[in-house]
Design a protein around this motif. Structure first.
Motif, PDB file in Angstrom:
ATOM      1  N   SER A  43       0.823  -1.210   0.000  1.00 51.00           N
ATOM      2  CA  SER A  43       0.000   0.000   0.000  1.00 51.00           C
ATOM      3  C   SER A  43       0.856   1.259   0.000  1.00 51.00           C
ATOM      4  O   SER A  43       0.449   2.301  -0.533  1.00 51.00           O
ATOM      5  CB  SER A  43      -0.941   0.008   1.208  1.00 51.00           C
ATOM      6  OG  SER A  43      -0.301   0.465   2.385  1.00 51.00           O
ATOM      7  N   GLN A  44       2.048   1.186   0.575  1.00 55.97           N
ATOM      8  CA  GLN A  44       2.923   2.363   0.590  1.00 55.97           C
ATOM      9  C   GLN A  44       3.506   2.635  -0.791  1.00 55.97           C
ATOM     10  O   GLN A  44       3.695   3.793  -1.167  1.00 55.97           O
ATOM     11  CB  GLN A  44       4.021   2.165   1.641  1.00 55.97           C
ATOM     12  CG  GLN A  44       3.517   2.270   3.072  1.00 55.97           C
ATOM     13  CD  GLN A  44       4.557   1.850   4.091  1.00 55.97           C
ATOM     14  OE1 GLN A  44       5.126   0.750   4.005  1.00 55.97           O
ATOM     15  NE2 GLN A  44       4.822   2.708   5.053  1.00 55.97           N
ATOM     16  N   SER A  47       0.688   4.157  -2.594  1.00 51.67           N
ATOM     17  CA  SER A  47       0.559   5.535  -2.113  1.00 51.67           C
ATOM     18  C   SER A  47       1.567   6.445  -2.807  1.00 51.67           C
ATOM     19  O   SER A  47       1.243   7.568  -3.215  1.00 51.67           O
ATOM     20  CB  SER A  47       0.760   5.575  -0.595  1.00 51.67           C
ATOM     21  OG  SER A  47       0.832   6.903  -0.117  1.00 51.67           O
ATOM     22  N   SER A  51       0.473   9.676  -4.946  1.00 53.88           N
ATOM     23  CA  SER A  51       0.913  11.044  -4.640  1.00 53.88           C
ATOM     24  C   SER A  51       1.754  11.601  -5.786  1.00 53.88           C
ATOM     25  O   SER A  51       1.637  12.779  -6.148  1.00 53.88           O
ATOM     26  CB  SER A  51       1.706  11.073  -3.334  1.00 53.88           C
ATOM     27  OG  SER A  51       2.878  10.278  -3.409  1.00 53.88           O
ATOM     28  N   TRP A  79       1.946  14.465   0.005  1.00 57.94           N
ATOM     29  CA  TRP A  79       2.510  13.281   0.659  1.00 57.94           C
ATOM     30  C   TRP A  79       1.846  13.028   2.011  1.00 57.94           C
ATOM     31  O   TRP A  79       1.538  11.886   2.351  1.00 57.94           O
ATOM     32  CB  TRP A  79       4.019  13.459   0.856  1.00 57.94           C
ATOM     33  CG  TRP A  79       4.795  13.456  -0.426  1.00 57.94           C
ATOM     34  CD1 TRP A  79       4.516  12.750  -1.560  1.00 57.94           C
ATOM     35  CD2 TRP A  79       5.985  14.203  -0.701  1.00 57.94           C
ATOM     36  NE1 TRP A  79       5.452  13.021  -2.535  1.00 57.94           N
ATOM     37  CE2 TRP A  79       6.366  13.894  -2.044  1.00 57.94           C
ATOM     38  CE3 TRP A  79       6.770  15.096   0.033  1.00 57.94           C
ATOM     39  CZ2 TRP A  79       7.505  14.457  -2.638  1.00 57.94           C
ATOM     40  CZ3 TRP A  79       7.901  15.647  -0.553  1.00 57.94           C
ATOM     41  CH2 TRP A  79       8.257  15.332  -1.874  1.00 57.94           C
ATOM     42  N   TRP A  82      -1.623  11.406   1.576  1.00 52.19           N
ATOM     43  CA  TRP A  82      -1.548   9.985   1.208  1.00 52.19           C
ATOM     44  C   TRP A  82      -0.990   9.153   2.356  1.00 52.19           C
ATOM     45  O   TRP A  82      -1.433   8.019   2.579  1.00 52.19           O
ATOM     46  CB  TRP A  82      -0.707   9.808  -0.061  1.00 52.19           C
ATOM     47  CG  TRP A  82      -1.464  10.167  -1.300  1.00 52.19           C
ATOM     48  CD1 TRP A  82      -1.622  11.414  -1.834  1.00 52.19           C
ATOM     49  CD2 TRP A  82      -2.195   9.280  -2.147  1.00 52.19           C
ATOM     50  NE1 TRP A  82      -2.393  11.359  -2.968  1.00 52.19           N
ATOM     51  CE2 TRP A  82      -2.756  10.066  -3.188  1.00 52.19           C
ATOM     52  CE3 TRP A  82      -2.423   7.913  -2.150  1.00 52.19           C
ATOM     53  CZ2 TRP A  82      -3.535   9.515  -4.200  1.00 52.19           C
ATOM     54  CZ3 TRP A  82      -3.197   7.353  -3.157  1.00 52.19           C
ATOM     55  CH2 TRP A  82      -3.744   8.151  -4.173  1.00 52.19           C
ATOM     56  N   ASP A  83      -0.036   9.703   3.091  1.00 47.61           N
ATOM     57  CA  ASP A  83       0.498   8.979   4.246  1.00 47.61           C
ATOM     58  C   ASP A  83      -0.591   8.729   5.289  1.00 47.61           C
ATOM     59  O   ASP A  83      -0.553   7.731   6.021  1.00 47.61           O
ATOM     60  CB  ASP A  83       1.644   9.758   4.892  1.00 47.61           C
ATOM     61  CG  ASP A  83       2.922   9.718   4.064  1.00 47.61           C
ATOM     62  OD1 ASP A  83       3.019   8.878   3.152  1.00 47.61           O
ATOM     63  OD2 ASP A  83       3.823  10.546   4.337  1.00 47.61           O
ATOM     64  N   ARG A  90      -5.838   3.875   0.050  1.00 41.37           N
ATOM     65  CA  ARG A  90      -4.821   4.084  -0.990  1.00 41.37           C
ATOM     66  C   ARG A  90      -5.160   3.279  -2.246  1.00 41.37           C
ATOM     67  O   ARG A  90      -4.997   3.775  -3.367  1.00 41.37           O
ATOM     68  CB  ARG A  90      -3.448   3.675  -0.459  1.00 41.37           C
ATOM     69  CG  ARG A  90      -2.910   4.579   0.634  1.00 41.37           C
ATOM     70  CD  ARG A  90      -1.728   3.955   1.356  1.00 41.37           C
ATOM     71  NE  ARG A  90      -1.219   4.820   2.402  1.00 41.37           N
ATOM     72  CZ  ARG A  90      -0.384   4.436   3.350  1.00 41.37           C
ATOM     73  NH1 ARG A  90       0.038   3.160   3.387  1.00 41.37           N
ATOM     74  NH2 ARG A  90       0.032   5.286   4.264  1.00 41.37           N
ATOM     75  N   PHE A  94      -5.677   5.491  -5.607  1.00 42.54           N
ATOM     76  CA  PHE A  94      -4.627   5.454  -6.629  1.00 42.54           C
ATOM     77  C   PHE A  94      -5.174   5.436  -8.049  1.00 42.54           C
ATOM     78  O   PHE A  94      -4.751   6.234  -8.889  1.00 42.54           O
ATOM     79  CB  PHE A  94      -3.683   4.261  -6.416  1.00 42.54           C
ATOM     80  CG  PHE A  94      -2.950   3.878  -7.675  1.00 42.54           C
ATOM     81  CD1 PHE A  94      -1.923   4.671  -8.161  1.00 42.54           C
ATOM     82  CD2 PHE A  94      -3.336   2.761  -8.413  1.00 42.54           C
ATOM     83  CE1 PHE A  94      -1.281   4.347  -9.349  1.00 42.54           C
ATOM     84  CE2 PHE A  94      -2.696   2.429  -9.593  1.00 42.54           C
ATOM     85  CZ  PHE A  94      -1.664   3.226 -10.059  1.00 42.54           C
TER      86      PHE A  94
END
Length: 263
Positions: A43-44, A47, A51, A79, A82-83, A90, A94
């Motif tokens: 997911s990061q 993300s 972003s 950022w 999204w974080d 996310r 996306f």
């Protein structure tokens, strides 16, 4: 005639559709599982791509409206938002964000694709549409692989992205190559791209450069273009190295992995 901008935009569209289909099928458990980017879960990575799509879109819009490129504070705000999303959020956001960016590139007509310039903020001067799209494709292509390889270690870079990433891979060496890891050793490697039937020279010194095949190489690296591009971006770990990658001479694959630690 298909231009470089046309190719890059088409590759961004295909990449978007393929990754969107994959992301929409991921479970919550998969989204929090490991990606091939060692410090991020799936997911990061998603993300980061979402972003990045928003930041790139703002640069495109600013160029069309005659405004300066977005400042760093804008990026920080994107950022942070999204974080702050959950992994499931996310995955939902996306495809929306990236669709908008791809559509913005697709909206450029033939004249704009040839003549328009986009200030992306960190380059010394505005770039043409093709360069802007290839820069995004490079980011997208590698992180798309980070997602896929987190699920399947045998994943490869999308071929339509790889051929365009190759156009600018040496331009990345200035900030991704770390020749200091060789402790003063230097070498000229013959790089044989087995799928293309092409040879190049990888000159391991400071700075690291890519050029014509050396007449008297110190060793040979034999691999596909796709594997070479992943090596240069720190994505050819032991787990992700195809069996047909071969190297001879005084430089080992582990040496090359240290020179190209990735990002």
């Amino acid at each position: 005639m298909t231009s470089r901008a046309d190719q890059a935009i088409a590759a961004l569209r295909k990449g978007h559709e393929d990754l969107t289909a994959l992301v929409r099928g991921l479970t919550s458990e998969q989204l929090t599982g490991p990606s091939a980017a060692s410090e991020w879960d799936l997911s990061q990575v998603i993300s980061h791509l979402g972003s990045g799509a928003e930041i790139n879109l703002e640069a495109v819009r600013a160029s069309l409206e005659g405004r300066p490129a977005p400042e760093f504070e804008f990026n920080k705000g994107v950022w942070a938002r999204w974080d702050g999303m959950t992994p499931d959020e996310r995955a939902v956001e996306f495809p929306i964000a990236n669709q908008r960016l791809v559509e913005a590139y697709e909206a450029f007509d033939a004249t704009q694709r040839a003549e328009h310039r986009i200030d992306i903020g960190w380059m010394p001067e505005p770039v043409d549409v093709a360069t802007s799209a290839v820069l995004r494709l490079t980011e997208f292509g590698y992180h798309d692989w980070d997602v896929r390889a987190g699920l399947d270690p045998s994943a490869t870079l999308a071929p339509e992205a790889a051929v365009l990433i190759d156009d600018r891979i040496e331009g990345l060496f200035g900030w991704i190559a770390k020749p200091a890891y060789l402790d003063g050793r230097t070498a000229d490697l013959l790089v044989t791209l087995t799928d293309l039937g092409e040879q190049r020279g990888l000159h391991l010194k400071d700075p690291v450069t890519l050029g014509a095949a050396p007449a008297s190489p110190d060793g040979e690296l034999s691999l596909t273009l796709e594997a070479f591009l992943r090596l240069a971006a720190g994505r050819l770990s032991v787990q992700h190295t195809p069996a047909d990658v071969k190297i001879t001479g005084p430089i080992s694959l582990d040496d090359l992995r240290a020179v190209f630690p990735g990002y």
